[in-house]
Structure formats: structure tokens, C-alpha cells
Enzyme design. Structure first.
Site, mmCIF file in Angstrom:
data_model
loop_
_atom_site.group_PDB
_atom_site.id
_atom_site.type_symbol
_atom_site.label_atom_id
_atom_site.label_comp_id
_atom_site.label_asym_id
_atom_site.label_seq_id
_atom_site.Cartn_x
_atom_site.Cartn_y
_atom_site.Cartn_z
ATOM 1 N N CYS A 60 0.822 -1.223 0.000
ATOM 2 C CA CYS A 60 0.000 0.000 0.000
ATOM 3 C C CYS A 60 0.853 1.268 0.000
ATOM 4 O O CYS A 60 0.542 2.244 -0.698
ATOM 5 C CB CYS A 60 -0.967 0.002 1.176
ATOM 6 S SG CYS A 60 -0.196 -0.238 2.801
ATOM 7 N N HIS A 167 -2.326 1.070 7.143
ATOM 8 C CA HIS A 167 -2.550 1.207 5.703
ATOM 9 C C HIS A 167 -2.075 2.575 5.235
ATOM 10 O O HIS A 167 -2.011 3.522 6.024
ATOM 11 C CB HIS A 167 -4.043 1.033 5.396
ATOM 12 C CG HIS A 167 -4.353 0.897 3.934
ATOM 13 N ND1 HIS A 167 -3.781 -0.072 3.142
ATOM 14 C CD2 HIS A 167 -5.172 1.610 3.115
ATOM 15 C CE1 HIS A 167 -4.243 0.039 1.911
ATOM 16 N NE2 HIS A 167 -5.070 1.064 1.861
ATOM 17 N N ASP A 185 -8.229 4.528 -1.889
ATOM 18 C CA ASP A 185 -7.699 3.302 -1.286
ATOM 19 C C ASP A 185 -7.001 2.452 -2.342
ATOM 20 O O ASP A 185 -7.604 2.037 -3.334
ATOM 21 C CB ASP A 185 -8.838 2.510 -0.643
ATOM 22 C CG ASP A 185 -8.342 1.491 0.365
ATOM 23 O OD1 ASP A 185 -7.282 0.890 0.132
ATOM 24 O OD2 ASP A 185 -9.016 1.315 1.400
#
Length: 435
Positions: A60, A167, A185
Site C-alpha cells: 500500500c 494502511h 484506497d
């Protein structure tokens, strides 16, 4: 019939309605339109053009950085595939190797270090007493109205009522009236882009990262036109924040011993060139002693880029010839000559692994990267300067020497040197509180 239990599988997760608003829902579309009308979605389009799904569950941070690098049109100076120079996650390992990131991900400091290594200016903010949500809101409002800066957040999914924990994702827009930010995201296999309350995101960034014991945060990223990607040298994986515990303890012991040695003062107070060389010899001797207690391999501290190819950089220079220029310039420094002399006479240094790296090509330069090159770069790049330090200490002496050396240093060597300095500054405070 296969009696083995089938591996657990998922097809996406349901976005929690109490904390998140899906970007492609009717409400999400309405929020987008209103923010568009207020011109607080300007940052969205460049990021959306580069929006990608992370290739690995722990990528991520890398994927967020790749989106920003490509959105800002930063030329990596290296080929991705075919003839194309383009950023991809596998190129981002100047601070920590890819195989480690695949298993463990990265921290906010490592993210910032990677950004700096790749021609970005990175302002790192960890959510502590020095930060406040009002300033963050003002920054989000400002950045959402432009295309040359972006914000990437490190946050805990748990606070957003999502599954998982740590994240990274970039902010893709802001709705002023509702105080909502758009999270692009990168785990699109899990959650779609979504709107969340800015105050809730702030709370999520304030959560502690279990890897570091420190709060998470965010980075403000923009192009740094005075910085280029490192050509040759980089910090070794052993210095990574999430290195193995035994390695971290050994590195911590080395750094503490090294710092203690640098606090010592020379027996003579002279500014002549001969005395400076003699003082550097003492520093090199300290370094040899400290490293010998850690390992007989300097490559625990510094190494080279993972893959060196005979290809052309962004400015048209062949990599292997650029490496030749870097090493030739390094060999002209006083510290290199001193290191080579001390290593030639030191019994301890003779036990070090020579582990020479050969860079060669039939069409380009051929050069050996030797132990003396690594040690010299370490001594030039180390962040010596400390507040309140004795002006006569070896640390202060080395600070003045390096400041003088870099004034005439060729740009190609200076760039690699600055990249190492940035890496040390970002990564070493986790080992030594005095840095």
C-alpha cells in the site's frame, strides 16, 4: 476428494456505512459534484489518472508513492519495461529491499525516505503534540485546490471500522462544508475509494504503529527538481527499522559506540591540512574498531543499488559511466586517500570482507567498487552535526571537513551523498536518540 482444508478466500469487504461513504454511491457522487463546484477536487484528476491497485497485500505504501510519482511526472531515469521509463513498485527499494516490504510493509519514516530518494520533497508529520487537526485541515484544503502537491496518509483501518490495521493511501479531494476527505484506497480488491470525516482520519493517523511504537501520520509530497535518484550507493537492509531483532540490537550497539567515539577531542588543536588528515585517520581508526565489533562486512551498513544495468539515465548518461564518474570523484577526496592508507596498515581492517562489486560492459566503463569506497561514503554521509556539541570534538571537525569538501564536489557524487544523508536522518533516530 481433497481432504485438506481450503485456504480462506475473500471477494472484497463491505464498506462500513457508519464511518465511510462509497465514492460511487449516490451520496458519494453528490459529495464529489459539490466539491468539484468548490474547486477542492483539483488534486483528484492527476491521481485518478495514475490510480492503481497494489500488487501485493503489503504494497500500500509503495503503490501510494508510485501514484504520486507518476502523477507528478517524475522521470525515474530507469527502464520499467521495453523502452519505457515509468515508476513501478519494484523500483522503490533505496531504503529497504522489496522482499522485506512484501512481508512486512513499510513505516511512515521509510515511506518518507523512499519519497526523498526518488526526487520528491517530503514533509513528514507524525501525529503528536506538535500537530493539530486545524493545521491538517488547512493543509488538506490547500492541497485539494492544486495539482503539484499531494498528501499520503498512514492510518489505522480499525479506527475507520474497517478490517485490518495499518494502511497507506493518498487523499484525492476534500468537501469543505461536510469536512470529508476522499481516500483513494490502493487496496481496491478490498474497499473502493471512499469519503471519511477528516476528524476520523486524524484519529486513525494518531494510532500507534506497532513496528515503531510511534504514531502514524502523513506526508506532504512535491517535486524536488534539485534532487535525483541515487545512481550507486544506498543504505543496507540491516539498517531498516523492521530488520531482524538481533540485527537491530547489533546495529544499535555499533551506532552508540560510534557516536561515543566521535564525541572525543583530538590531542592537538591545529587547522593545518596535515593535522586534518591526521584527525581523519583517528576517525577512520574509530570506525574500523566499531565496525569490527559489529561485523567484518561494511555491507551491513552500505551497499549498492540492487541492479546495475548498462542503460541510459534521464540525462542521457550511461549508468556504468556515471558510476565511474562517482568513484573517480570519490577517490579525489581527502577522506578516500586516508581510508585507503589506514586500511592498508590496519590489522583489524585486513580482516574485513573485500566483497568487491564489479560493474562492467563491453561498451562502457569498468570499475570496481571497493571497501574503501563504501567506508569513504559512510564517513562523508554520516550526520555528524549535533546541537551543543564540543567544537573541538571529532564530530565537529568532520562536520567542518565535509562542509568544505562538498563545496567542490561534482554534482553526480554530491547527489548520491545527499541521498545517503537523507536516509540516515530518516532511519537512524530509531536506533539512537541523539540523532
Amino acid at each position: 476428494m481433497n481432504t485438506q482444508a481450503q485456504a480462506v478466500q475473500f471477494y472484497r469487504r463491505t464498506l462500513p456505512e457508519e464511518s465511510c461513504i462509497s465514492f460511487n454511491s449516490e451520496e458519494g457522487k453528490s459529495i464529489f459534484k459539490e466539491a468539484m463546484m468548490n474547486r477542492t477536487m483539483e488534486c483528484y484528476f492527476s491521481l485518478a489518472a495514475q490510480f492503481r491497485t497494489q500488487d501485493e497485500p503489503a504494497f500500500c505504501g509503495l503503490t501510494s508513492l508510485v501514484m504520486v510519482l507518476n502523477a507528478l511526472a517524475v522521470d525515474p531515469g530507469r527502464v520499467w519495461k521495453g523502452p519505457w521509463r515509468w515508476y513501478h513498485e519494484t523500483m522503490l527499494e533505496c531504503c529497504i529491499p522489496i522482499h522485506v516490504i512484501e512481508q512486512q510493509g513499510i513505516t511512515i519514516k521509510q515511506f518518507s525516505c523512499l519519497a526523498t530518494c526518488n526526487s520528491l520533497k517530503s514533509d513528514l508529520y507524525q501525529i503528536d503534540d506538535s500537530c493539530d487537526v486545524k493545521s491538517f485541515r488547512a493543509l488538506v484544503h490547500k492541497v485539494s485546490q492544486q495539482e503539484d502537491e499531494f498528501i499520503v496518509c498512514s492510518y489505522s483501518r480499525k479506527t475507520l471500522k474497517q478490517t485490518g490495521d495499518g494502511h497507506f493511501s493518498p487523499i484525492g479531494g476534500y468537501h469543505v462544508e461536510h469536512d470529508l476527505v476522499l481516500i483513494l484506497d490502493t487496496a481496491r480488491f478490498k474497499y473502493p475509494p471512499h469519503w471519511v470525516a477528516l476528524t476520523l482520519l486524524w484519529e486513525a493517523m494518531a494510532q500507534t504503529d506497532k513496528e515503531t511504537g510511534q504514531p502514524r501520520g502523513y506526508c506532504l509530497l512535491s517535486r524536488n527538481n534539485d534532487s535525483h535518484q541515487s545512481v550507486l550507493f544506498r543504505i543496507a537492509p540491516a539498517l531498516a527499522i523492521n530488520a531482524e531483532h538481533c540485527t537491530k540490537e547489533a546495529i544499535k550497539s555499533f551506532i552508540n559506540d560510534w557516536q561515543l567515539s566521535l564525541k572525543a577531542t583530538p590531542s592537538e588543536d591545529s587547522t593545518s591540512e596535515i593535522s586534518i588528515k591526521e584527525h581523519i585517520e583517528v576517525v577512520v581508526g574509530y570506525f574500523i574498531k566499531c565496525v569490527a565489533e559489529l561485523t567484518h562486512d561494511i555491507h551491513q551498513l552500505l551497499t549498492t543499488q540492487g541492479e546495475i544495468k548498462c542503460e541510459t539515465t534521464a540525462d542521457g548518461k550511461v549508468y556504468t559511466c556515471a558510476i565511474h564518474d562517482i568513484l573517480s570523484a570519490l577517490e579525489q577526496t581527502l577522506v578516500f586517500g586516508t581510508v585507503a592508507h589506514v586500511y592498508g596498515e590496519s590489522t583489524q581492517a585486513s580482516q574485513f570482507r573485500t566483497c568487491q562489486i564489479c560493474v562492467e560492459s563491453s561498451n562502457c566503463c569498468e570499475q570496481m567498487v571497493k571497501v574503501a569506497h563504501f567506508v569513504s561514503m559512510f564517513l562523508l554521509a554520516w550526520p555528524y552535526k549535533r546541537e551543543g556539541e564540543d567544537e573541538k570534538s571529532f564530530s565537529s571537525l568532520m562536520t567542518r571537513y565535509v562542509d568544505t569538501e562538498i563545496q567542490t564536489m561534482p554534482g553526480i557524487l554530491l547527489n548520491d551523498l545527499k541521498q545517503l544523508q537523507n536516509g540516515f536522518i530518516y532511519l537512524l533516530p530509531d536506533y539512537c536518540s541523539s540523532l
